[in-house]
Every structure is written in structure tokens, then in C-alpha cells.
Design an enzyme around this catalytic site. Structure first.
Site, short mmCIF file in Angstrom:
data_model
loop_
_atom_site.label_atom_id
_atom_site.label_comp_id
_atom_site.label_asym_id
_atom_site.label_seq_id
_atom_site.Cartn_x
_atom_site.Cartn_y
_atom_site.Cartn_z
N HIS A 1 69.21 -23.07 15.88
CA HIS A 1 69.16 -21.51 15.40
C HIS A 1 69.77 -21.48 14.50
CE1 HIS A 1 71.14 -17.58 16.34
NE2 HIS A 1 72.53 -18.24 16.46
N CYS B 1 41.50 -31.58 -4.11
CA CYS B 1 42.11 -30.39 -4.90
C CYS B 1 43.08 -31.08 -5.59
CB CYS B 1 42.18 -29.20 -4.45
SG CYS B 1 43.10 -28.36 -3.20
N HIS C 1 39.09 -26.63 2.20
CA HIS C 1 38.10 -27.63 2.07
C HIS C 1 37.78 -28.77 3.21
CE1 HIS C 1 39.38 -28.14 -2.58
NE2 HIS C 1 37.84 -27.68 -2.31
N CYS D 1 42.80 -29.38 2.54
CA CYS D 1 43.86 -27.96 2.71
C CYS D 1 42.65 -27.22 3.54
CB CYS D 1 43.94 -27.43 1.33
SG CYS D 1 42.22 -27.01 0.46
N CYS E 1 66.08 -15.93 13.50
CA CYS E 1 67.81 -15.37 13.40
C CYS E 1 67.75 -15.82 12.05
CB CYS E 1 68.97 -16.67 14.15
SG CYS E 1 68.00 -18.07 14.92
N CYS F 1 45.60 -33.14 -0.48
CA CYS F 1 44.06 -32.81 -0.29
C CYS F 1 42.88 -33.11 -0.88
CB CYS F 1 44.33 -31.04 -0.33
SG CYS F 1 42.41 -30.80 -0.38
#
EC number: 3.4.19.12
Length: 750
Positions: free
Chosen positions: A710, A95, A125, A112, A226, A92
Site C-alpha cells: 500500500h 537485441c 524476440h 524481449c 493507491c 535480451c
């Protein structure tokens, strides 16, 4: 359903009928029936009928709401500002947060997202940027796949579709077009080598013997669940988790809250009992087998359990796990451990078996001075050392044949996987890595730094993740299709940390300077904003502390009272305050500028009456002012932080005075801090021991991305390997130990 009618319309009418059935005579009473039933029975029936079970809650979720195209997608204006987004290393811009990041599709800002109550998320933000600029669309970094990406419209306040997402991402150097179709017109999942991975890991083409009984129970796939099944099968094969939840099941059930669906320990005990009791894994009767033979059909008995209620609870409030999309099994494992830490069961914490300490040695390349720090971890992440492949000639020949086949539109040749020695991956783990934005306290400036990691302790159960997933320079997500000779017996004793060595000189314990604006008015606005930010608790630091085993509320208070200065500073606060009676009590944040005796007590003030809370003093000191000035200002303004800051600016040269009361308070604070530091906790609980291990399980992934594909789990039980593939539990004939993603080792007793 291939029908054109709208299922959400009023074309269908449904009518529910409820009955109370009394066994063993199967006597039915239609509900409601106030005349015949006692009041308590009526109340119980009403409660059952009105309760929203996870089955009812998740049924609508299976029909995912169709996203609508954003009204801004077609006319979106993108600034020609030269911004190019790299395939990794994002943070970010406001920050430095490195998770839950969103790319604004107008100007390329990386910011962010919002904070979620479970501790994930960001500082908001991205939304703040929209309010300042009005740029409406953003895409979540890390979700870009060949099928699209997660796009959010701030203006429309909902997730949306962007039909022009490939064009919009290409503006910032992210090429999605290459991700859509390969040169021969086949999608990634259609390529034959990827299919062979599915066959090998699931042991397709081999007749596998079904397994039944305790510990051999499958789990129903609820739709991309799964990852959850594979992790939970591995977790409940560990004796410590079996004892903590299944062994304590009667006590957990007896002391469960009024709503057990919202209790973590109850749901864990219920799931563990289902997997280990054997009640849901019984072989078919002989009569059923004879009937199948006569009809010339085979219907395997998929008893198993449905973890619907468990998934509903454990994923509640989480932006990813609460969806029906595929998830990363490693991320879910850490999410589960976090919940185990926050919900203790008895005196034993089963997650202790995974916890270990990592010693990080950081060295300034210019001064050659070093700093040693420790952190808690639960997974050993091993990089894939592609450069160490032992079959490079075969790989080059295969790549040439593959390109020729694609150009001529012929079937692709048989896949040749890179064969990577495990020893090379282990060596890559211990090699130094560069530290970004390293600030050298020896030079008082930014410098080049390198970091190496070793084990300060060895866990009882070692979890090893092979870092197979990465991004190419062209932003195409790639899974490294490699074969690694994972050992059955592993010795990592040589990775034991040694601490500060003779001849090494430590870096000075000096924090980077705080840059303060020169204009007094701007400075006051800056300090006000700093205090408001301090009230916004850094949840990433909270989670780091919680993963060390400290109570969640105590972690929140530690981060809040240290002004969001990071997990390390907050950890020191915990060590000092953990003996206090209200250590684990919920945090009560006073309003900005609010003054009351109870508020001062909540801030942890010690010493004489009307003395400033030590944490308020620390906040002002962190802004560059002397301690005596901070105390003088707070006392003058009756512990009102905002007014104290204004007082400091209106008194640029406060009189130096020696106040006996201040001296007394400082002395008491220092004495208390030293006593508590000496008698405090020894830190996070660990179960250190020898670094020799034996493999007992691994989780494998099939597919091109963690967001698709999977998962299956292989476990070694009673001297043989068993494959857990959703509901199907069978004896394994060819366990693909070289293709795993997460491996589970247990310590060999010395």
C-alpha cells in the site's frame, strides 16, 4: 461472495430502465419517447445511453478472469544445458533490451516481449524464438513473487497458470520454495515487524484530525490504485501543475475534443479541479455529528473523488497500469511525465520543473582517456548504503534473537531497523560504477571502464527515490527495511558537473566496428535483415528522445532515419532537422524497395533531382561501404535500397568516377547541416538554478514488494504535515520521514 453458484451463468436476469428527469420539478419521461421529445434531445439521450463509461468498462475488470493451467505445464521438457539465471542484470540475448524480458522455461533463453503502441514492450524476440523452436512457456522476469509469476503460453496464445512453476524455475537456479513460507511457517505479511511498518507509516494508534477544504480532498481506492492516488496528490500540490491544468480549466474544457474521455489534458484538468476545488471535501453538518454521538458511532465523512475515468485513460494500452494489480509509484510517475510531455497544454510545460541534465563521465581504465556525455532525467535515484549502518551491533543482536525465536516458534522480537545516514547514500550516488561491455575507442577493443554521474543542471523540483527494492542471490525479492535520516533542507551543490578538466584527454569519437560476414550471399541476407530491422523502430530510443521534450512523431522519424543506431545518433538528426516545416508530422514509412518522388521527399532527400536520400546513403555506409559507392549504387537502382545492395555485390570494384552532381549534392548537404546545427534548438528545456532544496512531500510504501502492499502520501501544506491515505485526509502528528520511498523537494530561492 461465498456462494457456489456460477455468476456467469443465466441464473440472473437484469433489466435496465432509463428516464429523462427535468429539474427543478423532477418531471420524469421514460425513454425512449420519440413523440414527446425534440429530435436533438432524443439524439443526446441515445448518445449518453450508448456511451461506455469507465465505470461500466471497469466493472467486469474487477472480476478478474481466472487463469487456466497450461496444457504444457505437466509435461514440459526442460533442457539440461547448464543455464543459470542471475537475480539481476538481464538483457535480451538478441537485441540487448533490458526491459519486458521473458525467460523461456524450456531452454532458459532470456528474450524481449512484443511491442506496445505506447512505446513500451520489446522487439518480439520471445515470440520469434517460439516460432523457431516450439518451446511453449515463458515467465516474465521481474514478476516472480511468493505468490507465483506471470506465465504466457505461446502455443495457447494467452496468459496461463503453471502449477509446477517453482520446479521449472528451480531448474535455472531460481528458488521459489524459500519465497513461499518462512522457517516458522509464517508468511512474510504475517510477520509482526512488517505489520509495525504499516502502523508507523499510516500513523495508526494516533487520533488524527480530518482536514477539509481545497487541497484536502481524498481519492477512492479502485483496487490497488493507491500508487496513482499518492503520485497525483503530490503532483497537484505543485503550483506549476495547478496553473497548467486547473488554472486553464475553462480553456481546456472549451477546446476539448468531441470525446473528452480520450483527452489527456481534459482528464488532468478534471482531476486537478476535483482535488483542489474543495467541492468534494466538506466537513459534516452539526446535525450529522449530533446523530453520530447519539448513536455512539463515528462515521467519518469520506467525500473524496473517484479517479476511475482518469485511470481508465492514463493506463489505456499499458500492460501493467491497465491491470488491477499493485504497481510501482516511481514507474507511474515517469509514465505520467511522459504523457505530460506528449500532450502540451499552452506555452508552459509543467514537467519542465522536474527535468534536469546528468553529466556522465566514462573513463577507460587502461588508456585513462575519458568521454563526457549528457542525458535527461527526472528522478535522482539514491542507493541504500547498508554497509554504513550506524547500529550494526543492534542489528547483529536482533538477527540472533530472531533466529532463536523462529527455531523455538516463539513470537519474534521487536524489529530493529538499519539506521542509514543520508550522507552515505549521497556519497554512494557519486561513486564510480563499472561499465558492462565497455568498448574503448582509444584501444579499438573492449576494456574495463568506470562511470560517474553528476548534475549538469539542477531542477526546480528535485524528486529523490530511495532504491529499497532488490533481489537476493537466491532470487528472493527483498525490500530493505531501513530508516534513513532524510533532511528537511538539502544541499547538493557539490554534485554540480565540471566538464572536461585540465590534463584529461578525451576518447576518440570512433564507433565500434560492424562485423560483416565474408560469404557474399550471407552478406546480402545480413544487409536485407539489417534494413528490415531498421524499419522496426526502436521504441526505447523514441521514448528517451520524447522525455527530452521533443514531439513524439519527430522522435520516431529521427530513430527511423538513423537506422536504429541509438538515441544519441537520433538526437543529432533532430538538431539538424527540427527547423523543417514537417518536423513534427507523422512518419510515413514506404514499402521495402518502393520508389516514388514522394517517398524520396518523405525520407528527407535534399539537393538535385534523382539524388539518393541521405538516410539511405547512411544505412549503406553503416554497413561498411564507401560513400561514393553507396551513392553510385542507389542512383543506378533508382533509389531502391535492396537492389542497390545487390548491385554492390555484382560490382565488387566499381569505377572511381568524379560526378559533379554528386559533389554538388554533398556540398549542399554539408552546408545545410552546418546551418541547421548552428541555428537549431538548444536541447531539452531545463530550469537550472542553485542546488539547495527544502522537503515538501514524500510517498511511502508498505509491504514486501512494489507489486503488493500500500502507498500513502505526506505533504507539507500551510505550515503543517498532512497525510493522504486514499479517501482519508488528516493532519499528520508523526510524519515518518525516515521510511519514505519517493521524496519531493523544491528549490530554495537564492
Amino acid at each position: 461472495l461465498e456462494i457456489s453458484s456460477d455468476l456467469s451463468s443465466d441464473d440472473f436476469e437484469f433489466e435496465d430502465e432509463a428516464k429523462l428527469v427535468i429539474f427543478p420539478d423532477h418531471y420524469e419521461i421514460t425513454l425512449p419517447n420519440i413523440e414527446e421529445l425534440p429530435a436533438l434531445v432524443t439524439i443526446a439521450c441515445d448518445a449518453l445511453l450508448s456511451a461506455k463509461s469507465p465505470y461500466r468498462k471497469q466493472e467486469p475488470d474487477s472480476w478478474e478472469e481466472e487463469l487456466q493451467a497450461s496444457k504444457h505445464a505437466k509435461t514440459l521438457v526442460q533442457l539440461d544445458n547448464g543455464v543459470r539465471i542471475p537475480p539481476s542484470g538481464w538483457k535480451c540475448s538478441k537485441c540487448d533490451l533490458r526491459e519486458n524480458l521473458w525467460l523461456n522455461l524450456t531452454d532458459g533463453s532470456v528474450l524481449c516481449g512484443k511491442w506496445f503502441f505506447d512505446g513500451s514492450g520489446g522487439n518480439g524476440h520471445a515470440m520469434e524464438h517460439y516460432r523457431e523452436t516450439g518451446y511453449p512457456l515463458a515467465v516474465k522476469l521481474g514478476t516472480i513473487t511468493p505468490d507465483g509469476a506471470d506465465v504466457y503460453s505461446f502455443d495457447e496464445e494467452e496468459p496461463v497458470l503453471d502449477p509446477h512453476i517453482a520446479k521449472h524455475l528451480a531448474h535455472f537456479g531460481i528458488d521459489m520454495l524459500q519465497m513461499q513460507v518462512t522457517e516458522n511457517g509464517l508468511r512474510d505479511n504475517d510477520i509482526k515487524p512488517r505489520v509495525s511498518e504499516w502502523e508507523v507509516i499510516q500513523e495508526a494508534g494516533v487520533k488524527l484530525k480530518p482536514m477539509y477544504g481545497p487541497g484536502y480532498t481524498g481519492m477512492k481506492n479502485l483496487g490497488n490504485s493507491c500508487y496513482l492516488s499518492a503520485v497525483m496528490q503530490a503532483i497537484f500540490s505543485i503550483p506549476e501543475f495547478q496553473r497548467a491544468y486547473v488554472g486553464n480549466l475553462p480553456r481546456i474544457f472549451d477546446y476539448s475534443p468531441l470525446d473528452p474521455t480520450q483527452d489527456f489534458n481534459t482528464q488532468m484538468a478534471k482531476l486537478g479541479h476535483g482535488l483542489l476545488s474543495g467541492q468534494y471535501s466538506k466537513p459534516p453538518m452539526k446535525s450529522e455529528l449530533i446523530e453520530q454521538v447519539m448513536k455512539e458511532e463515528h462515521k467519518p465523512q469520506h467525500n473524496g473523488i473517484s479517479p476511475r475515468m482518469f485511470k481508465a485513460f492514463i493506463s489505456k494500452g499499458h500492460p501493467e497500469f491497465s491491470s488491477n494489480r499493485q504497481q510501482d509509484a516511481q514507474e507511474f510517475f515517469l509514465h505520467l511525465i511522459n504523457l505530460v510531455e506528449r500532450n502540451p497544454v499552452g506555452s508552459e510545460n509543467p514537467s519542465d520543473v522536474f527535468r534536469f541534465l546528468v553529466e556522465e563521465r566514462t573513463q577507460c581504465c587502461q588508456s585513462r582517456k575519458v568521454r563526457y556525455t549528457e542525458r535527461v532525467d527526472y528522478i535522482m535515484q539514491l542507493p541504500v548504503a547498508m554497509e554504513a549502518a550506524t547500529n550494526k551491533d543492534e542489528l547483529i543482536a536482533y538477527e540472533l534473537k530472531r533466529r532463536e525465536a523462529e527455531a523455538a516458534r516463539r513470537p519474534l522480537p521487536e524489529l530493529v531497523r538499519a539506521k542509514i545516514p543520508f550522507s552515505a547514500c549521497l556519497q554512494a550516488f557519486s561513486e564510480p560504477s563499472n561499465v558492462e561491455d565497455f568498448w574503448s575507442s582509444a584501444l579499438q577493443a573492449k576494456s574495463a571502464g568506470v562511470k560517474t554521474s553528476c548534475f549538469a543542471s539542477f531542477p526546480e523540483y528535485l524528486v529523490v527515490q530511495i532504491k529499497k527494492f532488490t533481489f537476493g542471490l537466491d532470487w528472493i525479492p527483498k525490500k530493505l527495511d531501513v530508516s534513513i535520516d532524510m533532511p528537511d533542507f538539502l544541499d547538493i551543490s557539490h554534485l554540480r558537473a565540471r566538464g572536461l578538466q585540465p590534463g584529461e584527454e578525451e576518447l576518440p569519437d570512433i564507433a565500434p566496428p560492424i562485423v560483416i560476414p565474408d560469404d557474399p550471399k550471407v552478406r546480402l541476407l545480413y544487409f536485407r535483415r539489417s534494413f528490415l530491422v531498421a524499419l522496426d523502430i526502436d521504441e526505447s530510443s523514441v521514448m528517451q528522445l520524447a522525455e527530452m521534450g521533443f514531439p513524439l512523431e519527430a522522435c520516431r522519424k529521427a530513430v527511423y532515419y538513423t537506422g536504429n543506431l541509438g538515441a544519441e545518433v537520433a538526437f543529432n538528426w533532430i538538431i539538424v532537422h527540427m527547423e523543417e516545416p514537417d518536423f513534427a508530422e507523422p512518419l510515413v514509412i514506404p514499402a521495402f524497395g518502393e520508389v516514388a518522388s514522394s517517398g524520396a521527399a518523405a525520407l528527407g532527400a535534399v539537393g538535385l533531382d534523382n539524388q539518393p536520400p541521405e538516410e539511405m546513403v547512411a544505412i549503406i555506409i553503416s554497413m561498411g561501404f564507401q560513400r561514393n559507392i553507396a551513392i553510385q549504387a542507389l542512383k543506378a537502382m533508382n533509389n531502391n535500397l535492396e537492389r542497390a545492395l545487390e548491385w554492390i555485390f555484382s560490382h565488387p570494384d566499381p569505377e572511381e568516377e568524379s560526378d559533379p552532381a554528386l559533389d554538388t549534392m554533398d556540398m549542399e548537404n554539408n552546408i545545410n547541416a552546418n546551418i541547421l546545427a548552428e541555428t537549431g534548438s538548444e536541447g531539452p528545456r531545463i530550469k537550472d538554478g542553485p542546488g539547495r532544496y527544502e522537503l515538501f512531500g514524500f510517498i511511502s510504501h508498505m509491504g514486501t514488494s512494489t507489486m503488493s502492499g500500500h502507498y500513502v502520501c505526506h505533504l507539507r501544506k500551510e505550515g503543517r504535515w498532512v497525510i493522504y491515505n486514499d479517501l482519508r485526509v488528516c493532519a499528520s502528528e508523526r510524519p515518518p520521514k525516515d521510511l519514505g520511498y519517493i521524496y519531493f523537494y523544491h528549490r530554495i530561492p537564492s
